[in-house]
Motif scaffolding. Structure first.
Motif, PDB file in Angstrom:
ATOM      1  N   VAL A  66      72.047  32.699 113.183  1.00 27.32           N
ATOM      2  CA  VAL A  66      72.160  32.813 111.718  1.00 27.32           C
ATOM      3  C   VAL A  66      73.222  33.850 111.365  1.00 27.32           C
ATOM      4  O   VAL A  66      74.033  33.637 110.454  1.00 27.32           O
ATOM      5  CB  VAL A  66      70.781  33.141 111.090  1.00 27.32           C
ATOM      6  CG1 VAL A  66      70.926  33.571 109.643  1.00 27.32           C
ATOM      7  CG2 VAL A  66      69.852  31.936 111.200  1.00 27.32           C
ATOM      8  N   ALA A  67      73.260  34.966 112.086  1.00 27.49           N
ATOM      9  CA  ALA A  67      74.281  35.993 111.837  1.00 27.49           C
ATOM     10  C   ALA A  67      75.680  35.426 112.065  1.00 27.49           C
ATOM     11  O   ALA A  67      76.611  35.733 111.313  1.00 27.49           O
ATOM     12  CB  ALA A  67      74.049  37.201 112.739  1.00 27.49           C
ATOM     13  N   THR A 128      71.643  41.256 104.533  1.00 28.33           N
ATOM     14  CA  THR A 128      72.036  42.400 103.714  1.00 28.33           C
ATOM     15  C   THR A 128      73.039  43.263 104.459  1.00 28.33           C
ATOM     16  O   THR A 128      74.067  43.668 103.901  1.00 28.33           O
ATOM     17  CB  THR A 128      70.798  43.226 103.321  1.00 28.33           C
ATOM     18  OG1 THR A 128      69.927  42.372 102.555  1.00 28.33           O
ATOM     19  CG2 THR A 128      71.160  44.442 102.508  1.00 28.33           C
ATOM     20  N   GLN A 129      72.782  43.535 105.712  1.00 30.08           N
ATOM     21  CA  GLN A 129      73.687  44.369 106.515  1.00 30.08           C
ATOM     22  C   GLN A 129      75.049  43.719 106.691  1.00 30.08           C
ATOM     23  O   GLN A 129      76.056  44.405 106.819  1.00 30.08           O
ATOM     24  CB  GLN A 129      73.060  44.660 107.880  1.00 30.08           C
ATOM     25  CG  GLN A 129      71.860  45.561 107.798  1.00 30.08           C
ATOM     26  CD  GLN A 129      71.049  45.588 109.091  1.00 30.08           C
ATOM     27  OE1 GLN A 129      71.313  44.852 110.034  1.00 30.08           O
ATOM     28  NE2 GLN A 129      70.045  46.435 109.116  1.00 30.08           N
ATOM     29  N   LEU A 135      81.122  42.981 100.399  1.00 31.93           N
ATOM     30  CA  LEU A 135      81.148  43.190  98.950  1.00 31.93           C
ATOM     31  C   LEU A 135      81.742  44.548  98.599  1.00 31.93           C
ATOM     32  O   LEU A 135      82.465  44.674  97.608  1.00 31.93           O
ATOM     33  CB  LEU A 135      79.745  43.034  98.368  1.00 31.93           C
ATOM     34  CG  LEU A 135      79.176  41.614  98.449  1.00 31.93           C
ATOM     35  CD1 LEU A 135      77.710  41.595  98.048  1.00 31.93           C
ATOM     36  CD2 LEU A 135      79.997  40.640  97.610  1.00 31.93           C
ATOM     37  N   VAL A 136      81.471  45.554  99.404  1.00 30.85           N
ATOM     38  CA  VAL A 136      82.095  46.868  99.197  1.00 30.85           C
ATOM     39  C   VAL A 136      83.616  46.735  99.281  1.00 30.85           C
ATOM     40  O   VAL A 136      84.348  47.337  98.491  1.00 30.85           O
ATOM     41  CB  VAL A 136      81.560  47.896 100.227  1.00 30.85           C
ATOM     42  CG1 VAL A 136      82.452  49.122 100.307  1.00 30.85           C
ATOM     43  CG2 VAL A 136      80.131  48.304  99.880  1.00 30.85           C
ATOM     44  N   ALA A 149      79.080  51.173  96.986  1.00 32.48           N
ATOM     45  CA  ALA A 149      77.826  50.712  97.590  1.00 32.48           C
ATOM     46  C   ALA A 149      76.843  50.271  96.524  1.00 32.48           C
ATOM     47  O   ALA A 149      76.163  49.244  96.677  1.00 32.48           O
ATOM     48  CB  ALA A 149      77.230  51.815  98.464  1.00 32.48           C
ATOM     49  N   ASP A 150      76.740  51.018  95.432  1.00 27.77           N
ATOM     50  CA  ASP A 150      75.823  50.660  94.344  1.00 27.77           C
ATOM     51  C   ASP A 150      76.228  49.341  93.692  1.00 27.77           C
ATOM     52  O   ASP A 150      75.380  48.473  93.447  1.00 27.77           O
ATOM     53  CB  ASP A 150      75.790  51.766  93.282  1.00 27.77           C
ATOM     54  CG  ASP A 150      75.108  53.037  93.749  1.00 27.77           C
ATOM     55  OD1 ASP A 150      74.421  53.004  94.797  1.00 27.77           O
ATOM     56  OD2 ASP A 150      75.279  54.080  93.071  1.00 27.77           O
ATOM     57  N   VAL A 151      77.505  49.187  93.408  1.00 27.25           N
ATOM     58  CA  VAL A 151      77.979  47.952  92.759  1.00 27.25           C
ATOM     59  C   VAL A 151      77.822  46.773  93.715  1.00 27.25           C
ATOM     60  O   VAL A 151      77.392  45.683  93.318  1.00 27.25           O
ATOM     61  CB  VAL A 151      79.433  48.119  92.265  1.00 27.25           C
ATOM     62  CG1 VAL A 151      80.015  46.784  91.820  1.00 27.25           C
ATOM     63  CG2 VAL A 151      79.489  49.132  91.124  1.00 27.25           C
ATOM     64  N   ALA A 152      78.118  46.978  94.992  1.00 28.02           N
ATOM     65  CA  ALA A 152      77.960  45.902  95.979  1.00 28.02           C
ATOM     66  C   ALA A 152      76.504  45.462  96.073  1.00 28.02           C
ATOM     67  O   ALA A 152      76.212  44.260  96.146  1.00 28.02           O
ATOM     68  CB  ALA A 152      78.474  46.359  97.338  1.00 28.02           C
TER      69      ALA A 152
END
Length: 194
Positions: A66-67, A128-129, A135-136, A149-152
């Protein structure tokens, strides 16, 4: 500590990668329903004992496959977003990739993690990892790392919500489109704030 005889040996690692590629291809076509070590062995043209020689367990093999599917998805997503000038545009450009190809298999992985967190929670945590660093990387380079990190994290949670809405609405994109308009406005304001 588990012992895997192939670990550390170049030949063993090459065989392990080959087996993982074959199992990943099977997952992309057939999904996670009825996944078993025996099915994986058939797909890899080997026996379940050989797979256990190279992987800790069926769950270990499943998480790694899956990864690998996620890595392909992330790579294509970042490629689609590369030429967009704004964060909102980059996030919007990800969506067609996130909802095509093997996305249904990765949706099944999240479903398994929700259904049986003790056994399959690693499928969601692994996602998530994998997704957060990608996204960052879409955030403006001048932002502080904590802000990125917060926005991502907000983008990831929102896109997961959109995926659930799309899958549970029978593919009706109306709610998702409205959500993207609101997400775009929020990201534009965030980016304008500098």
């Amino acid at each position: 500590m588990t012992y895997r005889r192939s670990a550390g040996s170049p030949r063993g690692e090459a065989r392990r990668r080959e087996l993982l590629d074959l199992v990943t291809e099977d997952l992309a076509v057939n999904g996670l329903v009825d996944f078993s070590l025996r099915r994986a062995a058939r797909a890899a043209g080997t026996t379940h004992k050989v797979l256990l020689y190279h992987f800790d367990s069926a769950e270990d093999l499943l998480e790694r496959a899956v990864a690998q599917l996620r890595e392909l998805r992330i790579s294509r997503s970042l490629g689609a977003a590369a030429d967009e000038p704004t964060l909102a545009g980059r996030v919007r450009a990800l969506w067609p990739v996130l909802t095509s190809g093997e996305s249904w298999v990765l949706d099944q992985a999240i479903g398994l993690a929700i259904y049986d967190a003790d056994r399959h929670g690693g499928l969601a945590r692994g996602g998530t990892q994998q997704y957060l660093p990608a996204l960052v990387s879409l955030c403006p380079p001048g932002w502080e790392q904590e802000r990125k990190a917060d926005v991502a994290a907000m983008i990831l949670a929102t896109l997961r919500g959109f995926l659930i809405d799309l899958r549970t609405s029978g593919g009706d994109p109306v709610g998702v489109e409205a959500g993207f308009v609101a997400l775009g406005r929020a990201l534009d304001r965030e980016e304008a704030a500098g």
